[in-house]
Enzyme design. Structure first.
Site, PDB file in Angstrom:
ATOM      1  N   CYS A 195       0.642  -2.491  16.036  1.00 43.71           N
ATOM      2  CA  CYS A 195       0.961  -1.952  13.948  1.00 43.71           C
ATOM      3  C   CYS A 195       0.374  -3.707  13.578  1.00 43.71           C
ATOM      4  O   CYS A 195       0.402  -4.822  13.432  1.00 43.71           O
ATOM      5  CB  CYS A 195       2.308  -2.264  14.021  1.00 43.71           C
ATOM      6  N   GLU A 207       0.844  -1.513   0.420  1.00 43.62           N
ATOM      7  CA  GLU A 207      -0.275  -0.172  -0.001  1.00 43.62           C
ATOM      8  C   GLU A 207       0.881   1.092   0.072  1.00 43.62           C
ATOM      9  O   GLU A 207       1.906   1.441   0.660  1.00 43.62           O
ATOM     10  CB  GLU A 207      -0.827   0.026   1.323  1.00 43.62           C
ATOM     11  N   CYS A 232      -1.841   5.457  10.087  1.00 43.62           N
ATOM     12  CA  CYS A 232      -0.247   5.064  10.005  1.00 43.62           C
ATOM     13  C   CYS A 232      -0.333   3.954  11.325  1.00 43.62           C
ATOM     14  O   CYS A 232      -1.448   3.012  11.744  1.00 43.62           O
ATOM     15  CB  CYS A 232       0.571   5.572  11.341  1.00 43.62           C
TER      16      CYS A 232
END
Ligand code: SAH
Ligand code: SF4
Length: 441
Positions: free
Chosen positions: A204, A93, A420
């Protein structure tokens, strides 16, 4: 027939290729110009080359070989997220963050210094994620949140471009469009360096993919070319910032990452002063980086104020602890007006309390450092909490009081999962978070 990409080859490699075909070096230069300066999508467009030579290259399997933008998602805040497909079908991405309001000043350039703005408030940063929407900007306010004790050059913030929140010049930003449409040509592109990531940070979403493979230099720089082409960007006229902060750990793919930097600087024409690379703290990478003559700015994902907490949220800390990382970072010869950015993802109740802020101040004492606070962006299957707006405000206030320029990164494109730590090759079936489906995992 196997196809081969010209995009990603340096001038020397192109010269060798041409020599192999019995061609003079200037032919390599023509390919170089076509591929990187004109950013052609196909060899046919390199009209400086004789047709026979183009045909010969094509017959040997040579293509320009840019990544294909397989899917796009557009956020209410103008951010766009692209699923980029590589030649072998792997996808990563890439994120485009336009700033049509002059709000970006993260690139350290002179023009940027002139534009006063203000960072996101703690309330806005947290609320933005709860609503899944970017906040609508308010009017100009004065510059009360700037770091004290740092030479911040009249409100200048040197850093990683597009994530910084700026506002306050009175332009209407409700009407997002391309840079050209907005009449203010500045944007930040966030690029991936690997398919997935091996580092396993607990907060994450990219970590959930594991590592599938490294990207090549051409695949890294190619994301930029594809996005520039989509928006009709003219290098030199439009100001583009790059952040190596997408999927992957750039310093675990060091050589290809650095080669991509050279292609972007020498080929595409984006100065390295407008690039920032973020690392989770790969010590040998930081040491090698310190010796580079052409290099982006550095951001280190500190994310914790002591090794105990960092080991919990970033297990890689067991290999290279905070002290070792800070020592290596301090050996990087900083250029004029360069700071090292420390990113700090605020996880509610984990690393966001006053005791942690005090520890961060002690760690960074005496360094030419800025702190970039990131309110944690939630992701499915990740059991952290967002910090409260009050805790974010107190944390930021304490660092500023302690003399560290500290900013709250504005979440961009959360509604399309482009913020993020949210990059996981997701596809919006419909608009909105509900429709997100992970693919290829
Ligand atoms: N691998 C590199 C660069 C990509 S991650 C690195 O870790 O530095 C870019 C930034 O996003 C890092 O600072 C990382 O700590 C942060 N991040 C990761 N997941 C996040 C999440 N869910 N919410 C907010 N920030 C996150
Ligand atoms: Fe990898 Fe960075 Fe995510 Fe950690 S935060 S898993 S290093 S992409």
């Amino acid at each position: 027939m196997e196809t081969r990409a010209l995009f990603g080859m340096g001038l020397e490699e192109l010269t060798e290729l041409m020599a192999g075909l019995g061609q003079k070096p200037y032919r390599a230069r023509q390919v170089w110009e076509g591929v990187y300066k004109q950013r052609v999508a196909s060899l046919d467009e390199v009209t400086t080359l004789p047709t026979v030579l183009r045909e010969e290259l094509a017959a040997a399997g040579w293509r320009v070989g840019l990544p294909v933008m397989a899917q796009t998602a557009v956020s209410v805040d103008g951010t766009e997220r692209y699923l980029m497909r590589m030649a072998d079908g792997e996808t990563v991405e890439t994120v485009w963050m336009p700033d049509g309001d002059g709000g970006e000043r993260g690139d350290g350039s002179e023009a940027a210094v002139e534009e006063a703005g203000e960072v996101e408030t703690a309330e806005e940063a947290v609320a933005g994620s709860k609503n899944g929407r970017q906040q609508v900007p308010r009017d100009a306010r004065n510059d009360s949140k700037k770091g004290k004790g740092n030479d911040n050059g009249g409100g200048e913030v040197v850093g990683d471009g597009g994530y910084w929140s700026r506002r306050g010049n009175g332009r209407d930003r409700s009407n997002f469009g391309t840079l050209a449409e907005n009449g203010f040509r500045r944007a930040t592109i966030c690029i991936s360096s690997q398919v997935g990531c091996a580092v396993n940070c607990q907060f994450c979403l990219t970590a959930k993919l594991g590592i599938r493979r490294n990207l090549t230099a051409g695949e890294i720089a190619g994301q930029v070319a594809a996005v520039l082409n989509r928006h009709g960007i003219q290098i030199g006229k439009d100001r583009i910032n790059l952040v190596f902060m997408g999927m992957g750990e750039p310093f675990l793919n060091y050589d290809e990452f650095m080669k991509s930097v050279r292609l972007l600087v020498e080929g595409i024409g984006i100065p390295e002063s407008r690039m920032t690379v973020s690392t989770s703290g790969i010590l040998p990478g930081i040491e090698a980086f310190a010796k580079e003559t052409v290099r982006p700015k550095l951001a280190l994902s500190l994310n914790a104020s002591n090794d105990g907490v960092r080991e919990e949220i970033m297990p890689i800390t067991r290999k290279w602890n905070i002290a070792a990382l800070l020592e290596a970072v301090q050996k990087i010869p900083l250029r004029t007006r360069e700071w090292v950015t420390f990113e700090y993802v605020l996880l509610g109740g984990v690393n966001d309390q006053p005791v942690h802020a005090r520890e961060v101040l002690a760690l960074l004492a005496g360094m030419r450092a800025k702190v970039n606070l990131i309110v944690w962006n939630p992701g499915p299957g990740i059991a952290y909490h967002q910090p409260t707006p009050e805790d974010v405000a107190v944390f930021q206030g304490m660092l500023i009081e302690g003399g560290i320029a500290t900013y709250i990164r504005r979440p961009r494109g959360r509604d399309i999962y482009a913020a993020c730590g949210q990059l996981k090759r997701t596809v919006a079936e419909e608009s909105g978070v509900q429709g997100l489906v992970a693919i290829g995992v």
